[in-house]
Design a protein around this motif. Structure first.
Motif, PDB file in Angstrom:
ATOM      1  N   ALA A 147     -12.393  -0.400  -0.947  1.00 11.11           N
ATOM      2  CA  ALA A 147     -10.985   0.074  -0.614  1.00 11.11           C
ATOM      3  C   ALA A 147      -9.831  -0.661  -0.969  1.00 11.11           C
ATOM      4  CB  ALA A 147     -10.913   0.176   0.917  1.00 11.11           C
ATOM      5  N   LEU A 148      -9.953  -1.920  -1.305  1.00  9.91           N
ATOM      6  CA  LEU A 148      -8.790  -2.551  -1.771  1.00  9.91           C
ATOM      7  C   LEU A 148      -8.962  -2.381  -3.413  1.00  9.91           C
ATOM      8  CD1 LEU A 148      -9.112  -5.650   0.923  1.00  9.91           C
ATOM      9  CD2 LEU A 148      -7.461  -4.069   0.603  1.00  9.91           C
ATOM     10  N   ASN A 207     -14.325   5.720 -10.690  1.00 10.25           N
ATOM     11  CA  ASN A 207     -13.148   6.000 -10.910  1.00 10.25           C
ATOM     12  C   ASN A 207     -12.136   6.345  -9.684  1.00 10.25           C
ATOM     13  OD1 ASN A 207     -10.963   6.600 -13.073  1.00 10.25           O
ATOM     14  ND2 ASN A 207     -10.957   8.597 -12.801  1.00 10.25           N
ATOM     15  N   TYR A 208     -12.151   5.396  -8.772  1.00  9.94           N
ATOM     16  CA  TYR A 208     -11.237   5.458  -7.635  1.00  9.94           C
ATOM     17  C   TYR A 208     -10.416   4.226  -7.535  1.00  9.94           C
ATOM     18  CZ  TYR A 208     -14.900   3.570  -4.720  1.00  9.94           C
ATOM     19  OH  TYR A 208     -15.833   2.929  -4.185  1.00  9.94           O
ATOM     20  N   PRO A 209      -9.292   4.285  -7.169  1.00 11.28           N
ATOM     21  CA  PRO A 209      -8.124   3.078  -7.587  1.00 11.28           C
ATOM     22  C   PRO A 209      -8.066   1.740  -6.671  1.00 11.28           C
ATOM     23  CG  PRO A 209      -7.082   4.967  -6.444  1.00 11.28           C
ATOM     24  CD  PRO A 209      -8.703   5.531  -6.449  1.00 11.28           C
ATOM     25  N   GLY A 210      -8.679   1.959  -5.465  1.00 16.57           N
ATOM     26  CA  GLY A 210      -8.154   0.851  -4.552  1.00 16.57           C
ATOM     27  C   GLY A 210      -7.005   0.833  -4.485  1.00 16.57           C
ATOM     28  N   VAL A 211      -6.286  -0.412  -3.892  1.00 12.65           N
ATOM     29  CA  VAL A 211      -4.829  -0.706  -3.966  1.00 12.65           C
ATOM     30  C   VAL A 211      -4.317  -1.287  -5.217  1.00 12.65           C
ATOM     31  CG1 VAL A 211      -3.038  -1.762  -2.453  1.00 12.65           C
ATOM     32  CG2 VAL A 211      -5.396  -1.136  -1.171  1.00 12.65           C
ATOM     33  N   PRO A 212      -3.589  -0.570  -5.737  1.00  8.50           N
ATOM     34  CA  PRO A 212      -2.963  -1.209  -6.934  1.00  8.50           C
ATOM     35  C   PRO A 212      -2.506  -2.704  -6.890  1.00  8.50           C
ATOM     36  CG  PRO A 212      -2.518   1.061  -6.837  1.00  8.50           C
ATOM     37  CD  PRO A 212      -2.733   0.702  -5.353  1.00  8.50           C
ATOM     38  N   TYR A 258      -1.177   1.902   0.368  1.00  4.51           N
ATOM     39  CA  TYR A 258      -2.130   2.283   1.516  1.00  4.51           C
ATOM     40  C   TYR A 258      -2.874   3.716   1.098  1.00  4.51           C
ATOM     41  CZ  TYR A 258      -3.593   3.996   6.102  1.00  4.51           C
ATOM     42  OH  TYR A 258      -4.185   4.266   7.325  1.00  4.51           O
ATOM     43  N   GLU A 259      -2.207   4.539   0.894  1.00  6.44           N
ATOM     44  CA  GLU A 259      -2.683   5.930   0.446  1.00  6.44           C
ATOM     45  C   GLU A 259      -3.985   5.942  -0.376  1.00  6.44           C
ATOM     46  OE1 GLU A 259      -0.023   8.954  -0.121  1.00  6.44           O
ATOM     47  OE2 GLU A 259       0.909   8.902   1.602  1.00  6.44           O
ATOM     48  N   ALA A 260      -3.875   5.116  -1.417  1.00  6.01           N
ATOM     49  CA  ALA A 260      -4.955   4.960  -2.499  1.00  6.01           C
ATOM     50  C   ALA A 260      -5.983   4.365  -1.936  1.00  6.01           C
ATOM     51  CB  ALA A 260      -4.239   4.358  -3.662  1.00  6.01           C
ATOM     52  N   GLU A 305     -11.320   4.177   0.405  1.00  8.64           N
ATOM     53  CA  GLU A 305     -12.311   3.860   1.734  1.00  8.64           C
ATOM     54  C   GLU A 305     -13.219   4.896   2.006  1.00  8.64           C
ATOM     55  OE1 GLU A 305     -11.660   2.019   6.169  1.00  8.64           O
ATOM     56  OE2 GLU A 305     -10.386   3.568   5.414  1.00  8.64           O
ATOM     57  N   GLN A 306     -12.643   6.208   2.108  1.00  2.66           N
ATOM     58  CA  GLN A 306     -13.400   7.375   2.292  1.00  2.66           C
ATOM     59  C   GLN A 306     -14.567   7.482   1.113  1.00  2.66           C
ATOM     60  OE1 GLN A 306     -10.023   9.935   2.567  1.00  2.66           O
ATOM     61  NE2 GLN A 306      -9.878   9.822   5.030  1.00  2.66           N
ATOM     62  N   LEU A 307     -14.126   7.534  -0.045  1.00  2.00           N
ATOM     63  CA  LEU A 307     -14.901   7.869  -1.142  1.00  2.00           C
ATOM     64  C   LEU A 307     -16.204   6.654  -0.956  1.00  2.00           C
ATOM     65  CD1 LEU A 307     -12.271   8.585  -3.840  1.00  2.00           C
ATOM     66  CD2 LEU A 307     -13.741  10.196  -2.726  1.00  2.00           C
TER      67      LEU A 307
END
Length: 301
Positions: A184-185, A192-197, A236-238, A243-245
């Motif tokens: 998630a972080l 290809n999902y971002p985490g927290v930039p 937070y939103e990313a 986290e869900q993915l």
């Protein structure tokens, strides 16, 4: 205690596909991945001595994660030939395992990871089964516990490692039940999902060690140094999406019937390998190669 071997079919096939020469049949269809897959399976059977076997494959259709995030896995298998080779060999392997009487699971709308997670939970919920998952996918580390371990290739097809809870901590810096928090972080470039930039692995590990989970990190933002706090607040939103993915589902509508996934006998495996013309694999398991005419067509010719 019985031992269930759960195979992450696409992950193992990808490893085999890239590790083997580009073997093709007379029709030009890729077949080397089938050989490599079965070679890895036989190695695992020899080393792990399972009593039960199940194979799980992805489906080519989008999953709930693609619906949730349009960019999910968008960078994978863009080369048309590779995609055709992989999915063509998935179908060949399904036929192989049908002949061996090994159950193969695929569930539309879910990834193989979710099906594996669900079957693993069902098996390990009793005192009867230990579960070992063959995979090259670190996402599955979140499933590791006292009764579930991973069997992961390190190099080639035969250099492997059994990954338990201690191994996860050693490799990732967090416990198995914190892998989702970690992803998630930091995100996942492969999926290809971002985490927290702006949050990298070292910072993520430090945060998780101090605050245990993604949600608890956000419950304690005021205790975190300003530069990191700002990144967390902005991202937070990313992070929540990531986290869900990253979370493997364990509620897929499948049922493990243990009486239907007993490991096939050496004789049955040999019979199928004979149909495939894989003489070297037959010899490896101590089987007898038949005197079949070398000009006789094999299963996938």
């Amino acid at each position: 205690m019985a031992k269930l071997l759960l195979i992450d079919g696409n992950a193992v096939l990808h490893r085999a596909y890239y590790a083997m020469p580009d073997w093709r049949n007379r029709s030009g269809e890729a077949t080397a991945g089938v050989y490599g897959f079965l070679s890895m399976l036989l190695n695992a059977i020899e080393k792990l001595v399972p009593t039960h076997l199940v194979v799980v494959f992805d489906t080519p259709e989008p999953t709930f994660r693609h619906v949730m995030y349009v960019g999910y896995q968008s960078g994978r298998e863009k080369e048309r030939q590779v995609s055709e080779d992989i999915w063509g060999q998935v179908e060949k392997l399904k036929l192989v395992f049908e002949k061996m009487n090994v159950p193969v699971f695929t569930v539309a709308g879910f990834e193989a990871d979710d099906v594996i997670g669900t079957l693993g939970v069902q098996a390990s919920a009793t005192d009867e089964f230990e579960v070992v998952i063959i995979t090259g996918d670190r996402d599955l580390m979140q499933l590791v516990n006292d009764k579930v371990s991973l069997y992961m290739p390190k190099k080639g097809l035969s250099d492997t490692e059994l990954v338990d809870k201690g191994s996860v901590v050693e490799r990732m810096g967090v416990n198995p039940d914190q892998i989702v928090d970690y992803k998630a972080l930091v995100g996942d470039s492969s999926d290809n999902y971002p985490g927290v930039p702006g949050i990298g692995p070292k910072t993520a590990i430090d945060l998780i060690r101090n605050y245990s989970s993604f949600s608890n990190i956000y419950n304690n933002l005021e205790k975190i140094k300003e530069s990191v706090k700002l990144k967390l607040a902005d991202g937070y939103e990313a992070g929540k999406l990531s986290e869900q993915l990253a979370t493997i589902r364990i509620d897929v509508p499948v049922t493990l019937k243990t009486d239907e996934c007993v490991l096939p006998t050496s004789q049955k495996i040999t019979e199928v390998l004979q149909e495939l013309g894989y003489k070297s694999l037959i010899k490896r398991i101590g089987g007898k190669v038949s005197d079949k005419d070398d000009n006789q067509t094999t299963l996938f010719e």
